[in-house]
Enzyme design. Structure first.
Site, PDB file in Angstrom:
ATOM      1  N   ASP A 140       0.837  -1.196   0.000  1.00  0.00           N
ATOM      2  CA  ASP A 140       0.000   0.000   0.000  1.00  0.00           C
ATOM      3  C   ASP A 140       0.881   1.259   0.000  1.00  0.00           C
ATOM      4  O   ASP A 140       1.888   1.326   0.706  1.00  0.00           O
ATOM      5  CB  ASP A 140      -0.874  -0.022   1.271  1.00  0.00           C
ATOM      6  CG  ASP A 140      -1.945   1.039   1.272  1.00  0.00           C
ATOM      7  OD1 ASP A 140      -2.785   1.040   0.357  1.00  0.00           O
ATOM      8  OD2 ASP A 140      -1.944   1.884   2.193  1.00  0.00           O
ATOM      9  N   GLU A 194      14.931 -14.378  -0.122  1.00  0.00           N
ATOM     10  CA  GLU A 194      15.180 -15.544   0.738  1.00  0.00           C
ATOM     11  C   GLU A 194      14.056 -16.578   0.616  1.00  0.00           C
ATOM     12  O   GLU A 194      14.184 -17.693   1.104  1.00  0.00           O
ATOM     13  CB  GLU A 194      15.267 -15.113   2.215  1.00  0.00           C
ATOM     14  CG  GLU A 194      16.440 -14.203   2.520  1.00  0.00           C
ATOM     15  CD  GLU A 194      16.320 -13.631   3.934  1.00  0.00           C
ATOM     16  OE1 GLU A 194      15.709 -14.274   4.810  1.00  0.00           O
ATOM     17  OE2 GLU A 194      16.835 -12.514   4.147  1.00  0.00           O
TER      18      GLU A 194
HETATM   19  C1  NOJ Z   1      -4.612   2.808  -0.964  1.00  0.00           C
HETATM   20  C2  NOJ Z   1      -5.686   1.804  -0.724  1.00  0.00           C
HETATM   21  O1  NOJ Z   1      -5.952   1.128  -1.930  1.00  0.00           O
HETATM   22  C3  NOJ Z   1      -6.878   2.588  -0.222  1.00  0.00           C
HETATM   23  O2  NOJ Z   1      -8.029   1.792  -0.149  1.00  0.00           O
HETATM   24  C4  NOJ Z   1      -6.528   3.175   1.118  1.00  0.00           C
HETATM   25  O3  NOJ Z   1      -7.597   4.004   1.544  1.00  0.00           O
HETATM   26  C5  NOJ Z   1      -5.257   4.027   1.039  1.00  0.00           C
HETATM   27  N1  NOJ Z   1      -4.223   3.392   0.282  1.00  0.00           N
HETATM   28  C6  NOJ Z   1      -4.720   4.328   2.417  1.00  0.00           C
HETATM   29  O4  NOJ Z   1      -4.165   3.194   2.997  1.00  0.00           O
END
Ligand code: NOJ
Ligand code: CA
Length: 544
Positions: free
Chosen positions: A217, A268
């Protein structure tokens, strides 16, 4: 229903055999994104869970995907659909426990399916023990793992939350803390080595349990300008991604070292991979995250963010192929996800939107690289209209209702045509987001019986793709004539053309070969060398 789906013979699909694979599995993999909360409810509480997903693995096998990526499964404060994690090495009891996840990975493996988890390194939940300790004591070691600024009238700078409002909120004792998303998602300070160490423990924790990698993310985040200088401009959700106007909050050079470290951890564990969410405007900057010693892949969101236009699609395809080609990484194509309106709706809704979504699916699945399919897109689900009082997305609340938010693409899956659409076992549980009554018509059980359904189109496309190396692992050239976009892909001396008519009228396409698949039933060669391609239709043609 799941039990009646025939298991796909393994020959068509790349199996778990790292040492024999000519190229790693992820380079041309089709990955199915499971929005866990909305996929299948195993215990009847109206919330999707790991047991529900496990029971539906035969469906994913029947569909013919290679892997699944599961949206966050961790204990969470619940402020942002699980992207506010309070314990990175556990499973939220709503979804099951670690042994359920292990069982899922094992079952998936038996079907030749790999499992990717989501990991969220840019921020934690405000419920995370570190943030709680930091709130209790400004001098604690945990406080150094976030971005705090002393109490003052005004926030430290002009940074804005992507969800609306300022990126700084106050603690009860008056300090400021940074959150580039919701206030319940305090940003971590990656200049503190304890943060990096803890994330490596987390990666190993799950890799030791057999997962095949992670979707990362906000991989373009983590570090912020060390002097907290103002951003030169404002973010706009209509842009393809962030650029120089947001230079102080995103894409800091230091972040690449984190991905080098994570890559070496993955090295790894044979056959594992990382795919990053990199929301930058410049495709070349995105591709830099997938240099050979960094993330294996970074998502290409241009098609997800492009309107229905041959020019825009051609540009999105070309620019991604060029940029990723320079670093030797495959493009990871995304047409839908849990953050954007469903494609059928984005492309115009109704029959037109449906036809376009079919055509776009064929285009995407013909391109070299890997493809990510968002759960429900294979059913042609439209964006659901969720009543304001049922909404959960912080974007809706923080924008004061100005932005409708992402709930409409997160509504649970319809599995059968009963009143509860088979999402929960007894059908009586109230789903966590309301499911529109008319969604019965999109049910998996109905579509499996209808040869012309969107679901069958996806399944056929995946089967044809698995048989033709040109699709997914070819060398591609892109051309456009007016509203007609052609991608010609070649591998092992054989070429397949994907021709998409993105205009409003039928066109006569001069091309010879065998029609492998078309997004609408009525397409065939009218003579040996030409083909009448209706508006909003795509076709795959194997050249003779
Ligand atoms: C991207 C994720 O896809 C989204 O759903 C989220 O709200 C934001 N990052 C924050 O983590
Ligand atoms: Ca449940």
């Amino acid at each position: 229903m799941a039990a009646r789906l025939a298991t796909v013979r393994s020959s068509a699909r790349r199996q778990f055999a790292p040492e024999q694979a000519a190229s790693p599995w992820w380079r041309d993999a089709v990955v199915y994104q499971v929005y866990l909360r909305s996929f299948a409810d195993g215990n009847g509480d109206g919330i999707g869970d790991l047991a529900g997903l496990r029971a539906r693995l035969p469906y994913l096998n029947w569909l013919g995907v290679d892997a699944l990526w599961i949206n966050p499964h961790y204990p969470s404060g619940g402020a942002d659909g699980g992207y506010d994690i309070s314990d990175y090495r556990a499973v939220d009891p709503e979804y099951g426990d670690v042994s359920d996840l292990e069982a899922l990975v094992e079952d998936a493996r038996a079907l030749g399916l790999r499992v990717l988890l989501d990991v969220v390194p840019n921020h934690t939940s405000d419920q995370h023990p570190w943030f709680q300790a930091a709130l209790a004591d400004p001098d604690s070691p945990e406080a150094a793992r976030y971005h705090f600024a002393p109490a003052s009238e005004e926030p430290p700078n002009n940074w804005r939350s992507l969800f609306g409002g300022p990126a700084w909120s106050r603690t009860p004792d008056g300090r400021w803390y940074l959150h580039l998303f919701a206030p319940e998602q305090p940003d971590l300070n990656w200049r503190d080595p304890a943060v990096a160490e803890d994330f490596e423990r987390t990666l190993r924790f799950w890799l030791d349990r057999g997962v095949s990698g992670f979707r990362v993310d906000v991989a373009y985040g983590l570090f912020k300008d060390a002097d907290l200088r103002d951003n030169p401009g404002a973010y706009s959700p209509t842009l393809f991604g962030h650029g120089p106007e947001q230079a102080m909050t995103w894409n800091q050079p230091e972040v690449h070292d984190v991905w080098r470290r994570w890559r070496s951890v993955c090295d790894e564990y044979p056959d594992t991979m990382l795919v990053g969410e990199v929301c930058l405007a410049d495709p070349e900057e995105i591709a830099l995250y997938s240099r050979p010693d960094e993330l294996h892949q970074s998502f290409s969101f241009r098609l997800l963010k492009s309107g229905w236009s041959a020019e825009s699609f051609a540009d999105g395809v070309r620019s991604a192929l060029d940029a990723f080609g320079k670093v030797g990484a495959p493009v990871s194509w995304v047409l839908g996800n849990h953050d954007k309106d469903r494609q059928v709706t984005r492309f115009g809704g109704g029959e037109v939107g449906d036809a376009r979504a079919r055509a776009a699916a064929l285009l995407t699945l013909s391109l070299p690289g890997s493809a990510y399919i968002y759960a429900g897109d294979e059913l042609g689900l439209p964006q659901a209209s969720v009543p304001d009082e049922a909404k959960k997305d912080p974007i809706f609340f923080r924008s004061g209702g100005e932005r409708s938010g992402r709930d409409g693409c997160r509504v649970p899956m319809p599995w059968n045509a009963t009143p509860g659409v088979g999402f929960s076992p007894r059908g009586s549980a109230r789903p966590w987001l309301p499911i529109p009554a008319e969604w019965r018509r999109y049910a998996v059980s109905r579509q499996t019986r209808d040869d012309s359904s969107m679901l069958h189109l996806y399944r056929r496309a995946l089967a044809v793709r698995a048989e033709h190396p040109a699709l997914g692992s070819g060398e591609a050239t892109v051309s456009r004539r007016g509203d007609v976009l052609t991608v010609r892909s070649t591998a092992e001396g054989r070429s397949v053309r994907c021709v998409v008519n993105m205009g409003e009228h039928t066109v006569l396409v001069r091309t010879a070969g065998t029609v492998l698949l078309s997004s609408a039933p009525q397409v065939s060669h009218t003579s040996g060398r030409s083909l009448a391609l209706p508006a909003n239709t795509a076709v795959w043609i194997a050249e003779d």
